[in-house]
Design a protein around this motif. Structure first.
Motif, PDB file in Angstrom:
ATOM      1  N   GLY A   1      -1.312  81.363  62.534  1.00 41.34           N
ATOM      2  CA  GLY A   1      -0.016  80.641  63.070  1.00 41.34           C
ATOM      3  C   GLY A   1       0.609  79.468  62.222  1.00 41.34           C
ATOM      4  N   TRP A   2       1.782  79.242  62.574  1.00 41.14           N
ATOM      5  CA  TRP A   2       2.519  78.061  61.506  1.00 41.14           C
ATOM      6  C   TRP A   2       3.190  76.986  62.593  1.00 41.14           C
ATOM      7  CZ3 TRP A   2       7.362  76.283  61.212  1.00 41.14           C
ATOM      8  CH2 TRP A   2       7.601  75.456  59.921  1.00 41.14           C
TER       9      TRP A   2
ATOM     10  N   ASP B   1       8.096  87.745  62.159  1.00 38.59           N
ATOM     11  CA  ASP B   1       7.033  88.807  61.504  1.00 38.59           C
ATOM     12  C   ASP B   1       5.691  89.021  62.299  1.00 38.59           C
ATOM     13  OD1 ASP B   1       8.945  89.725  59.849  1.00 38.59           O
ATOM     14  OD2 ASP B   1       8.059  88.904  57.923  1.00 38.59           O
ATOM     15  N   GLY B   2       5.728  88.720  63.597  1.00 35.69           N
ATOM     16  CA  GLY B   2       4.539  88.665  64.375  1.00 35.69           C
ATOM     17  C   GLY B   2       3.694  87.151  64.285  1.00 35.69           C
ATOM     18  N   VAL B   3       4.474  86.353  63.644  1.00 34.04           N
ATOM     19  CA  VAL B   3       3.730  84.786  63.598  1.00 34.04           C
ATOM     20  C   VAL B   3       3.958  84.107  64.665  1.00 34.04           C
ATOM     21  CG1 VAL B   3       3.550  82.882  61.965  1.00 34.04           C
ATOM     22  CG2 VAL B   3       3.870  85.094  60.958  1.00 34.04           C
ATOM     23  N   PRO B   4       3.122  83.615  65.258  1.00 36.76           N
ATOM     24  CA  PRO B   4       3.536  82.402  66.247  1.00 36.76           C
ATOM     25  C   PRO B   4       4.006  81.287  65.917  1.00 36.76           C
ATOM     26  CG  PRO B   4       1.110  82.549  66.543  1.00 36.76           C
ATOM     27  CD  PRO B   4       1.683  83.790  65.503  1.00 36.76           C
ATOM     28  N   THR B   5       5.243  80.682  65.937  1.00 37.49           N
ATOM     29  CA  THR B   5       5.500  79.405  65.397  1.00 37.49           C
ATOM     30  C   THR B   5       5.928  78.349  66.477  1.00 37.49           C
ATOM     31  OG1 THR B   5       7.958  79.961  65.537  1.00 37.49           O
ATOM     32  CG2 THR B   5       6.530  80.906  63.703  1.00 37.49           C
ATOM     33  N   PHE B   6       5.725  77.158  65.981  1.00 35.89           N
ATOM     34  CA  PHE B   6       6.451  75.936  66.804  1.00 35.89           C
ATOM     35  C   PHE B   6       6.971  75.072  65.921  1.00 35.89           C
ATOM     36  CE2 PHE B   6       5.501  71.737  68.493  1.00 35.89           C
ATOM     37  CZ  PHE B   6       5.997  71.669  69.575  1.00 35.89           C
ATOM     38  N   TYR B   7       7.976  74.358  66.388  1.00 34.92           N
ATOM     39  CA  TYR B   7       8.689  73.266  65.534  1.00 34.92           C
ATOM     40  C   TYR B   7       9.027  72.297  66.436  1.00 34.92           C
ATOM     41  CZ  TYR B   7      12.176  70.758  62.983  1.00 34.92           C
ATOM     42  OH  TYR B   7      12.905  69.654  62.237  1.00 34.92           O
ATOM     43  N   THR B   8       8.957  70.989  65.997  1.00 32.18           N
ATOM     44  CA  THR B   8       9.374  69.792  66.478  1.00 32.18           C
ATOM     45  C   THR B   8      10.093  68.837  65.655  1.00 32.18           C
ATOM     46  OG1 THR B   8       9.041  68.003  68.113  1.00 32.18           O
ATOM     47  CG2 THR B   8       7.215  68.473  66.478  1.00 32.18           C
TER      48      THR B   8
ATOM     49  N   HIS C   1       2.355  66.234  72.939  1.00 30.57           N
ATOM     50  CA  HIS C   1       3.596  67.609  72.295  1.00 30.57           C
ATOM     51  C   HIS C   1       2.838  68.226  71.169  1.00 30.57           C
ATOM     52  CE1 HIS C   1       7.352  69.205  71.668  1.00 30.57           C
ATOM     53  NE2 HIS C   1       7.438  68.262  70.313  1.00 30.57           N
ATOM     54  N   LEU C   2       2.321  67.411  70.192  1.00 32.53           N
ATOM     55  CA  LEU C   2       1.602  68.146  69.131  1.00 32.53           C
ATOM     56  C   LEU C   2       0.516  68.810  69.513  1.00 32.53           C
ATOM     57  CD1 LEU C   2       1.605  65.029  66.495  1.00 32.53           C
ATOM     58  CD2 LEU C   2       3.269  67.005  66.727  1.00 32.53           C
ATOM     59  N   LEU C   3      -0.249  68.470  70.355  1.00 31.31           N
ATOM     60  CA  LEU C   3      -1.592  69.439  70.658  1.00 31.31           C
ATOM     61  C   LEU C   3      -1.082  70.502  71.313  1.00 31.31           C
ATOM     62  CD1 LEU C   3      -4.481  69.513  70.879  1.00 31.31           C
ATOM     63  CD2 LEU C   3      -4.421  68.362  73.305  1.00 31.31           C
ATOM     64  N   GLY C   4      -0.030  70.499  72.309  1.00 29.48           N
ATOM     65  CA  GLY C   4       0.331  71.682  72.823  1.00 29.48           C
ATOM     66  C   GLY C   4       1.013  72.837  71.686  1.00 29.48           C
ATOM     67  N   GLY C   5       1.728  72.417  70.745  1.00 23.68           N
ATOM     68  CA  GLY C   5       2.196  73.119  69.701  1.00 23.68           C
ATOM     69  C   GLY C   5       0.993  73.821  68.868  1.00 23.68           C
ATOM     70  N   LEU C   6       0.143  72.790  68.768  1.00 25.36           N
ATOM     71  CA  LEU C   6      -0.947  73.501  68.204  1.00 25.36           C
ATOM     72  C   LEU C   6      -1.759  74.791  68.820  1.00 25.36           C
ATOM     73  CD1 LEU C   6      -2.890  70.649  66.052  1.00 25.36           C
ATOM     74  CD2 LEU C   6      -2.143  72.355  65.062  1.00 25.36           C
ATOM     75  N   ARG C   7      -2.085  74.442  70.163  1.00 27.68           N
ATOM     76  CA  ARG C   7      -2.349  75.392  71.028  1.00 27.68           C
ATOM     77  C   ARG C   7      -1.647  76.688  71.021  1.00 27.68           C
ATOM     78  NH1 ARG C   7      -4.400  71.269  75.813  1.00 27.68           N
ATOM     79  NH2 ARG C   7      -6.418  70.972  75.040  1.00 27.68           N
ATOM     80  N   HIS C   8      -0.261  76.506  70.872  1.00 28.08           N
ATOM     81  CA  HIS C   8       0.613  77.479  70.927  1.00 28.08           C
ATOM     82  C   HIS C   8       0.223  78.481  69.470  1.00 28.08           C
ATOM     83  CE1 HIS C   8       4.230  79.920  71.373  1.00 28.08           C
ATOM     84  NE2 HIS C   8       4.373  79.995  70.081  1.00 28.08           N
ATOM     85  N   VAL C   9       0.500  77.847  68.647  1.00 24.73           N
ATOM     86  CA  VAL C   9       0.030  78.336  67.322  1.00 24.73           C
ATOM     87  C   VAL C   9      -1.210  78.978  66.940  1.00 24.73           C
ATOM     88  CG1 VAL C   9       2.180  77.373  66.164  1.00 24.73           C
ATOM     89  CG2 VAL C   9      -0.134  76.590  65.625  1.00 24.73           C
ATOM     90  N   LEU C  10      -2.166  78.381  67.533  1.00 20.34           N
ATOM     91  CA  LEU C  10      -3.592  79.023  67.488  1.00 20.34           C
ATOM     92  C   LEU C  10      -3.899  80.155  68.451  1.00 20.34           C
ATOM     93  CD1 LEU C  10      -5.657  75.557  67.182  1.00 20.34           C
ATOM     94  CD2 LEU C  10      -5.351  77.671  65.410  1.00 20.34           C
ATOM     95  N   GLY C  11      -2.613  80.465  69.354  1.00 17.15           N
ATOM     96  CA  GLY C  11      -2.959  81.382  70.293  1.00 17.15           C
ATOM     97  C   GLY C  11      -3.522  81.144  71.546  1.00 17.15           C
TER      98      GLY C  11
END
Length: 218
Positions: free
Chosen positions: A83-84, A183-190, A207-217
């Motif tokens: 993730g990114w 390209d199949g990559v889960p992404t999050f941007y704030t 907010h940051l933690l939720g973004g990390l959880r998203h990109v980590l799947g």
């Protein structure tokens, strides 16, 4: 245990808040069972060096922060299933790389003076926003973008009310944070996170933690 690489090279304006951001992410990692390595060295972006990382975070990066080999390595690493996440001026990074256009979702255009105004939760069902009130007051640089990330399929999580400050150019629904897939990559941007004090705020840290959880799947 997940492992995160936080990258904060900036050739335009190095944000002092990077120090606070790295500290906050490390503290979140200690609380939530992931480890954080931080660097400003582009040489880290090589296949063998990136291999241990489950996600990469661009924390207030700016301009051409990678060399050609680094771009190839990052793209390969992400399209291999990692993730990114981008924070704040990550949207002003790698201006000449078309693949990054799709990764970030929308490019930074400019911002007015720092002001306090109202952030609105557009999607309360996401881990990055579920803990937030529907409307909350925040002080930041309110980024304008060259395009709306919704146009490339992004899921907008936060917007800013342009009637409450001077200098907004995107109209109703002005996006601030979003998730996507490239390209199949889960992404999050704030776009939030300019000021050092932001990283001590529990709402923003969530907010940051939720973004990390998203990109980590997660």
């Amino acid at each position: 245990m997940s492992r995160i690489l936080v990258y904060s090279r900036n050739l335009s304006f190095w944000h002092p808040s990077v120090v606070d951001g790295v500290r906050a992410l490390r503290e979140l990692g200690a609380e939530h069972d992931f480890t954080v390595d931080a660097t400003e060295e582009p040489a880290v972006f090589r296949p063998e060096t990136l291999r241990p990382y489950d996600a990469v975070v661009f924390l207030s990066t700016g301009l051409d922060v990678l060399d050609e080999a680094g771009r190839d390595a990052l793209r390969a690493h992400l399209t291999d299933g990692h993730g990114w996440m981008g924070v704040h001026s990550a949207s002003a990074s790698e201006p000449g790389w078309p693949w990054y256009d799709g990764l970030i979702g929308a490019r930074f255009e400019g911002h007015p003076a720092i002001q306090r105004t109202t952030v609105e939760v557009a999607d309360p069902s996401h881990p990055a926003t579920a803990h937030l009130p529907a409307r909350w007051e925040w002080t930041d640089e309110w980024y304008n973008f060259r395009s709306d990330p919704r146009a490339c399929g992004a899921r907008v999580l936060l917007t800013v009310d342009e009637t409450g400050y001077e200098g907004g150019t995107m109209g109703p629904g002005h996006p601030l944070a979003w998730t996507g897939e490239h390209d199949g990559v889960p992404t999050f941007y704030t776009a939030l996170g300019h000021a050092p004090e932001a990283y001590a705020d529990p709402a923003f840290r969530g907010h940051l933690l939720g973004g990390l959880r998203h990109v980590l799947g997660g």
